[in-house]
Design an enzyme around this catalytic site. Sequence first.
Site, short mmCIF file in Angstrom:
data_model
loop_
_atom_site.label_atom_id
_atom_site.label_comp_id
_atom_site.label_asym_id
_atom_site.label_seq_id
_atom_site.Cartn_x
_atom_site.Cartn_y
_atom_site.Cartn_z
N GLY A 19 0.84 -1.19 0.00
CA GLY A 19 0.00 0.00 0.00
C GLY A 19 0.88 1.24 0.00
O GLY A 19 2.04 1.21 -0.42
N ASN A 20 0.33 2.34 0.50
CA ASN A 20 1.05 3.60 0.54
C ASN A 20 2.35 3.48 1.35
O ASN A 20 3.44 3.77 0.86
CB ASN A 20 0.10 4.64 1.15
CG ASN A 20 0.63 6.06 1.13
OD1 ASN A 20 0.54 6.76 2.12
ND2 ASN A 20 1.16 6.52 0.01
N TRP A 21 2.23 2.99 2.55
CA TRP A 21 3.39 2.89 3.45
C TRP A 21 4.34 1.80 2.97
O TRP A 21 5.56 2.00 2.93
CB TRP A 21 2.88 2.64 4.86
CG TRP A 21 3.80 2.74 6.05
CD1 TRP A 21 3.62 2.10 7.24
CD2 TRP A 21 5.01 3.51 6.21
NE1 TRP A 21 4.63 2.43 8.13
CE2 TRP A 21 5.49 3.28 7.52
CE3 TRP A 21 5.72 4.37 5.39
CZ2 TRP A 21 6.66 3.87 8.01
CZ3 TRP A 21 6.90 4.96 5.88
CH2 TRP A 21 7.35 4.71 7.17
N LYS A 211 -2.49 5.85 19.87
CA LYS A 211 -2.46 7.30 19.58
C LYS A 211 -3.67 7.73 18.74
O LYS A 211 -4.08 8.89 18.81
CB LYS A 211 -1.14 7.66 18.89
CG LYS A 211 -0.94 6.97 17.54
CD LYS A 211 -1.05 7.90 16.38
CE LYS A 211 -1.34 7.14 15.10
NZ LYS A 211 -0.19 6.53 14.47
N ARG A 275 -6.62 11.80 9.95
CA ARG A 275 -8.06 11.70 9.71
C ARG A 275 -8.87 11.42 10.97
O ARG A 275 -10.05 11.76 11.03
CB ARG A 275 -8.34 10.67 8.63
CG ARG A 275 -7.76 9.30 8.85
CD ARG A 275 -8.11 8.44 7.63
NE ARG A 275 -7.76 7.06 7.86
CZ ARG A 275 -6.81 6.39 7.22
NH1 ARG A 275 -6.11 7.00 6.29
NH2 ARG A 275 -6.58 5.13 7.48
N GLN A 304 -9.24 4.08 11.78
CA GLN A 304 -8.56 3.18 12.72
C GLN A 304 -8.92 3.50 14.17
O GLN A 304 -9.10 2.61 14.99
CB GLN A 304 -7.05 3.29 12.50
CG GLN A 304 -6.24 2.18 13.13
CD GLN A 304 -6.41 0.85 12.42
OE1 GLN A 304 -6.30 0.78 11.21
NE2 GLN A 304 -6.70 -0.19 13.18
#
Lengths: 349, 349
Positions: A19-21, A211, A275, A304
Amino acid sequence: MGKETRIAPKDKVAIIGSGNWGSVVAKIAGHNVKRSSTFHHEVRLWVFEEFVEGRKLTEIINERHENVKYLPGHRIPENVVAFSNLLDATRDATSLIFVLPHQFVENVCSQLKGHINPNAKAISLVKGFNTTDSGIQPISHLIREHLQLPVCTLSGANIANEIAEEKFSETTIGYESQGDGKLFKELLETPYFRVGLVNDVVGVELCGALKNVIAIGAGIVDGLKMGDNTKAAIIRIGVLEMRSFIKRFYEGIKDETFFHSCGLADVITSCYGGRNRRVAEAHVVTGKSFEVLEKELLNGQKLQGTLTAKELNRVIAHDGLENEFKLFTAIYRVIVEGLPPQKIFEYIL
Amino acid sequence: MGKETRIAPKDKVAIIGSGNWGSVVAKIAGHNVKRSSTFHHEVRLWVFEEFVEGRKLTEIINERHENVKYLPGHRIPENVVAFSNLLDATRDATSLIFVLPHQFVENVCSQLKGHINPNAKAISLVKGFNTTDSGIQPISHLIREHLQLPVCTLSGANIANEIAEEKFSETTIGYESQGDGKLFKELLETPYFRVGLVNDVVGVELCGALKNVIAIGAGIVDGLKMGDNTKAAIIRIGVLEMRSFIKRFYEGIKDETFFHSCGLADVITSCYGGRNRRVAEAHVVTGKSFEVLEKELLNGQKLQGTLTAKELNRVIAHDGLENEFKLFTAIYRVIVEGLPPQKIFEYIL
């Protein structure tokens, strides 16, 4: 004497997830192995195959050296080779990087079982954890138990696109064996992406998950327009609850972890960007539910933080710990039970 | 037996300083003593006399119960009485609250010497410290040495006007004797202004001073438009340097202090709001010097962070500690020596 020197076999790297990461990590690891005597110069990238503009994503990556879907505009080095078959991607690999959504980890591990190099080590960049009746199961433990290999973790104030743009940032690797930690640091550190090491596998990954719940609290305060003092207070209380939650379930975790990038730096980034903060603020301002806003604002991505808040609450409620985790409990009630946001202050007093 | 019960004399409160923050404290303490059996019901407020619209500020405060110059729009309770004479204001006082700019503290202490109630205790809300050739002198030590009384400190994520508006916030009192800490907590805590206690007088006040230097670093990153990861990294490195600076000069300071409001919460507030951040950002964007921007943007107010950065550097340079305090040193060079802001990343690597 006179014989050839025996050379230790080089570590082979496989990245599980693109994916992105995962794509940013592929860019970094691909560059780093090229100048390395530790690592084999090919990096294999497992891609969950999909079709983009009628072509297989693996083919696009291998021909154009770009993940046009998840990291457009950034070149992935040509020594990174994409595979759609998981076992091909990980064959003989000794350094496995897990970087995929947490709900897919168990299935991937089942497929890998029995096919792993006996010298393999893993590092998990996965956010989140599983909950069980007896508490929580960190993803690093899930991987370790399925595959019987040592697992490091990596987490930090790491917005993927900023790292792809090579802006200065930091991250944290949690290790059990220092040698493994150093190995993955060598694989992943660059001048613009600094890796700190801490002897704490679970603390690092749980900070990365929890977090997001604090960020929802910060977004609520933003929505209520309570000002800077209040927001800082909520963030601080969130960090304390995060710390005491992690310490409660994993004794021996030191405060040092929270001073690393995975700790306070990641909390700060998430509470001012991200987000989770944004949706929570919108919830307060519009009165719409988190589910509705998730659909309206996130284009199908899942939030998340709401998921983690629910999983946390399962553990907190099971053990009757609401009084120790007042902010986490209040946030859960805002998300799930429709508690009016301004009531969170009554909870935490 | 048969005689009247001996009642301990009530603590008399004097507030030394009546600026923005001092006036907020006067509002809080004035309200709290009214319902208290610990404190005398009159609170005395020392006002540096000045004329506002042709009238003495003390007279205005005593008649209108409002500090029209420094905290307009907020009522100060009528049991708070303003005095222009320092010795009148502090006569018989047993609880002294110092809340004035740090350059005035020494002079005030000289005047008070020999006129202090032998049972008096003090709390310092003063930001900043003095530097000497041998290191730094916290303001709490200065007060203690001049007046020979125990001194607590108070610092936190405390933008004064937000507290005047009774928005939820937190602060930290550092104490040496727990009884003194509790006394001042009783005097200053309200449902919207929560006081945490920590056995660390110097750590609390030095966090309050050093966070302004970190805020300059954060403003530089904002000006460079480096993104959220970089800003979080700079803040984190700043917190580490703050921690190691304080620990270097005051052994025995525990990490716990940094988890209080005076620590990470105040750092966060200052790095996202506050004038130090703002001026530093403007420096990067406009290229103007800090001195010029101070005049242009702050309407004659001084920038605490640049002053503190210079004082810090005096100590760091004296002891040759530039390599241990790379960020603090880089920030100093940006402020004083015209180092191009983007070069701070070369320093901290």
